[in-house]
Design a protein around this motif. Structure first.
Motif, PDB file in Angstrom:
ATOM      1  N   ARG A  37       0.835  -1.189   0.000  1.00 38.74           N
ATOM      2  CA  ARG A  37       0.000   0.000   0.000  1.00 38.74           C
ATOM      3  C   ARG A  37       0.874   1.244   0.000  1.00 38.74           C
ATOM      4  O   ARG A  37       1.978   1.239   0.509  1.00 38.74           O
ATOM      5  N   GLY A  38       0.342   2.307  -0.530  1.00 34.01           N
ATOM      6  CA  GLY A  38       1.043   3.576  -0.500  1.00 34.01           C
ATOM      7  C   GLY A  38       0.968   4.190   0.875  1.00 34.01           C
ATOM      8  O   GLY A  38       0.389   3.642   1.801  1.00 34.01           O
ATOM      9  N   GLY A  39       1.537   5.334   1.017  1.00 30.95           N
ATOM     10  CA  GLY A  39       1.483   6.020   2.305  1.00 30.95           C
ATOM     11  C   GLY A  39       2.859   6.159   2.907  1.00 30.95           C
ATOM     12  O   GLY A  39       3.859   6.145   2.211  1.00 30.95           O
ATOM     13  N   ARG A  40       2.874   6.276   4.206  1.00 32.16           N
ATOM     14  CA  ARG A  40       4.145   6.475   4.895  1.00 32.16           C
ATOM     15  C   ARG A  40       4.986   5.210   4.855  1.00 32.16           C
ATOM     16  O   ARG A  40       4.482   4.103   4.818  1.00 32.16           O
ATOM     17  N   ASP A  41       6.282   5.416   4.907  1.00 30.23           N
ATOM     18  CA  ASP A  41       7.190   4.285   4.955  1.00 30.23           C
ATOM     19  C   ASP A  41       7.101   3.619   6.322  1.00 30.23           C
ATOM     20  O   ASP A  41       6.845   4.268   7.323  1.00 30.23           O
ATOM     21  N   ALA A  42       7.353   2.339   6.344  1.00 31.15           N
ATOM     22  CA  ALA A  42       7.195   1.586   7.584  1.00 31.15           C
ATOM     23  C   ALA A  42       8.251   1.939   8.619  1.00 31.15           C
ATOM     24  O   ALA A  42       8.007   1.851   9.804  1.00 31.15           O
ATOM     25  N   GLY A  43       9.446   2.355   8.198  1.00 32.92           N
ATOM     26  CA  GLY A  43      10.527   2.546   9.144  1.00 32.92           C
ATOM     27  C   GLY A  43      10.894   3.979   9.432  1.00 32.92           C
ATOM     28  O   GLY A  43      11.943   4.228   9.995  1.00 32.92           O
ATOM     29  N   ALA A  44      10.077   4.937   9.054  1.00 35.22           N
ATOM     30  CA  ALA A  44      10.418   6.334   9.272  1.00 35.22           C
ATOM     31  C   ALA A  44      10.366   6.651  10.763  1.00 35.22           C
ATOM     32  O   ALA A  44       9.397   6.358  11.444  1.00 35.22           O
ATOM     33  N   LEU A  45      11.434   7.228  11.272  1.00 35.10           N
ATOM     34  CA  LEU A  45      11.491   7.578  12.685  1.00 35.10           C
ATOM     35  C   LEU A  45      10.724   8.861  12.984  1.00 35.10           C
ATOM     36  O   LEU A  45      10.114   8.990  14.031  1.00 35.10           O
ATOM     37  N   TYR A  46      10.805   9.808  12.078  1.00 36.80           N
ATOM     38  CA  TYR A  46      10.217  11.127  12.309  1.00 36.80           C
ATOM     39  C   TYR A  46       9.219  11.459  11.205  1.00 36.80           C
ATOM     40  O   TYR A  46       9.428  11.154  10.043  1.00 36.80           O
ATOM     41  N   ARG A  47       8.121  12.104  11.596  1.00 31.87           N
ATOM     42  CA  ARG A  47       7.085  12.471  10.633  1.00 31.87           C
ATOM     43  C   ARG A  47       7.310  13.850  10.041  1.00 31.87           C
ATOM     44  O   ARG A  47       6.772  14.165   8.990  1.00 31.87           O
ATOM     45  N   GLY A  48       8.066  14.680  10.702  1.00 32.71           N
ATOM     46  CA  GLY A  48       8.335  16.027  10.222  1.00 32.71           C
ATOM     47  C   GLY A  48       9.353  16.699  11.123  1.00 32.71           C
ATOM     48  O   GLY A  48       9.853  16.104  12.082  1.00 32.71           O
ATOM     49  N   SER A  49       9.660  17.948  10.827  1.00 34.58           N
ATOM     50  CA  SER A  49      10.720  18.613  11.576  1.00 34.58           C
ATOM     51  C   SER A  49      10.317  18.883  13.026  1.00 34.58           C
ATOM     52  O   SER A  49      11.136  18.709  13.938  1.00 34.58           O
ATOM     53  N   PHE A  50       9.075  19.288  13.266  1.00 36.45           N
ATOM     54  CA  PHE A  50       8.651  19.527  14.648  1.00 36.45           C
ATOM     55  C   PHE A  50       8.625  18.225  15.446  1.00 36.45           C
ATOM     56  O   PHE A  50       9.079  18.185  16.591  1.00 36.45           O
ATOM     57  N   HIS A  51       8.119  17.150  14.838  1.00 38.66           N
ATOM     58  CA  HIS A  51       8.117  15.840  15.497  1.00 38.66           C
ATOM     59  C   HIS A  51       9.541  15.375  15.761  1.00 38.66           C
ATOM     60  O   HIS A  51       9.828  14.781  16.811  1.00 38.66           O
ATOM     61  N   CYS A  52      10.437  15.645  14.851  1.00 32.46           N
ATOM     62  CA  CYS A  52      11.835  15.272  15.024  1.00 32.46           C
ATOM     63  C   CYS A  52      12.447  16.007  16.213  1.00 32.46           C
ATOM     64  O   CYS A  52      13.099  15.388  17.061  1.00 32.46           O
ATOM     65  N   MET A  53      12.237  17.319  16.304  1.00 31.22           N
ATOM     66  CA  MET A  53      12.818  18.093  17.405  1.00 31.22           C
ATOM     67  C   MET A  53      12.236  17.688  18.754  1.00 31.22           C
ATOM     68  O   MET A  53      12.974  17.561  19.737  1.00 31.22           O
ATOM     69  N   THR A  54      10.927  17.460  18.813  1.00 27.01           N
ATOM     70  CA  THR A  54      10.335  17.058  20.090  1.00 27.01           C
ATOM     71  C   THR A  54      10.764  15.649  20.488  1.00 27.01           C
ATOM     72  O   THR A  54      10.978  15.382  21.665  1.00 27.01           O
ATOM     73  N   SER A  55      10.926  14.758  19.514  1.00 27.55           N
ATOM     74  CA  SER A  55      11.378  13.399  19.824  1.00 27.55           C
ATOM     75  C   SER A  55      12.819  13.398  20.327  1.00 27.55           C
ATOM     76  O   SER A  55      13.149  12.680  21.269  1.00 27.55           O
ATOM     77  N   ILE A  56      13.663  14.191  19.712  1.00 29.27           N
ATOM     78  CA  ILE A  56      15.053  14.284  20.147  1.00 29.27           C
ATOM     79  C   ILE A  56      15.112  14.844  21.567  1.00 29.27           C
ATOM     80  O   ILE A  56      15.830  14.327  22.424  1.00 29.27           O
ATOM     81  N   ALA A  57      14.350  15.895  21.836  1.00 27.81           N
ATOM     82  CA  ALA A  57      14.359  16.508  23.162  1.00 27.81           C
ATOM     83  C   ALA A  57      13.820  15.546  24.214  1.00 27.81           C
ATOM     84  O   ALA A  57      14.336  15.502  25.338  1.00 27.81           O
ATOM     85  N   ARG A  58      12.807  14.765  23.879  1.00 24.62           N
ATOM     86  CA  ARG A  58      12.230  13.820  24.838  1.00 24.62           C
ATOM     87  C   ARG A  58      13.145  12.630  25.099  1.00 24.62           C
ATOM     88  O   ARG A  58      13.322  12.203  26.229  1.00 24.62           O
ATOM     89  N   GLN A  59      13.705  12.066  24.045  1.00 25.55           N
ATOM     90  CA  GLN A  59      14.460  10.824  24.180  1.00 25.55           C
ATOM     91  C   GLN A  59      15.915  11.041  24.586  1.00 25.55           C
ATOM     92  O   GLN A  59      16.477  10.229  25.311  1.00 25.55           O
ATOM     93  N   GLU A  60      16.535  12.123  24.104  1.00 26.99           N
ATOM     94  CA  GLU A  60      17.961  12.319  24.344  1.00 26.99           C
ATOM     95  C   GLU A  60      18.261  13.521  25.234  1.00 26.99           C
ATOM     96  O   GLU A  60      19.409  13.722  25.602  1.00 26.99           O
ATOM     97  N   GLY A  61      17.245  14.308  25.520  1.00 26.30           N
ATOM     98  CA  GLY A  61      17.451  15.498  26.334  1.00 26.30           C
ATOM     99  C   GLY A  61      17.485  16.750  25.477  1.00 26.30           C
ATOM    100  O   GLY A  61      17.853  16.704  24.303  1.00 26.30           O
ATOM    101  N   PHE A  62      17.100  17.858  26.080  1.00 29.76           N
ATOM    102  CA  PHE A  62      17.000  19.118  25.339  1.00 29.76           C
ATOM    103  C   PHE A  62      18.344  19.566  24.770  1.00 29.76           C
ATOM    104  O   PHE A  62      18.415  20.089  23.662  1.00 29.76           O
ATOM    105  N   LEU A  63      19.410  19.351  25.519  1.00 26.74           N
ATOM    106  CA  LEU A  63      20.722  19.818  25.065  1.00 26.74           C
ATOM    107  C   LEU A  63      21.247  19.043  23.858  1.00 26.74           C
ATOM    108  O   LEU A  63      22.183  19.504  23.192  1.00 26.74           O
ATOM    109  N   SER A  64      20.666  17.901  23.565  1.00 24.04           N
ATOM    110  CA  SER A  64      21.110  17.155  22.390  1.00 24.04           C
ATOM    111  C   SER A  64      20.722  17.867  21.090  1.00 24.04           C
ATOM    112  O   SER A  64      21.268  17.552  20.043  1.00 24.04           O
TER     113      SER A  64
END
Length: 75
Positions: A37-64
């Motif tokens: 099926r079409g759509g998002r890739d199965a292995g994408a870690l981040y959905r967009g830039s805001f999701h990427c920044m919030t995920s990094i801050a949550r998982q690795e800490g804000f200073l990362s």
């Protein structure tokens, strides 16, 4: 002279988290879904830039979000 040399450093402090997110988005690995099926890739870690920044801050800490800032200051 002092203010002219400090302004790029201050600008780098504000824009560096966006650069980290941009690099992480470009380097994330994508696995194509097996169901065909079409759509998002199965292995994408981040959905967009805001999701990427919030995920990094949550998982690795804000200073990362500022990893590599010293290299940006020397540019």
């Amino acid at each position: 002279f002092f203010y002219a040399s400090m302004s790029p450093c201050i600008a780098a402090c504000f824009t560096h988290p966006a650069d980290v997110a941009r690099v992480r988005l470009m380097l994330q690995t994508h696995r194509i879904s097996l169901d065909g099926r079409g759509g998002r890739d199965a292995g994408a870690l981040y959905r967009g830039s805001f999701h990427c920044m919030t995920s990094i801050a949550r998982q690795e800490g804000f200073l990362s979000l500022y990893k590599g800032l010293a290299a940006a200051w020397w540019r």
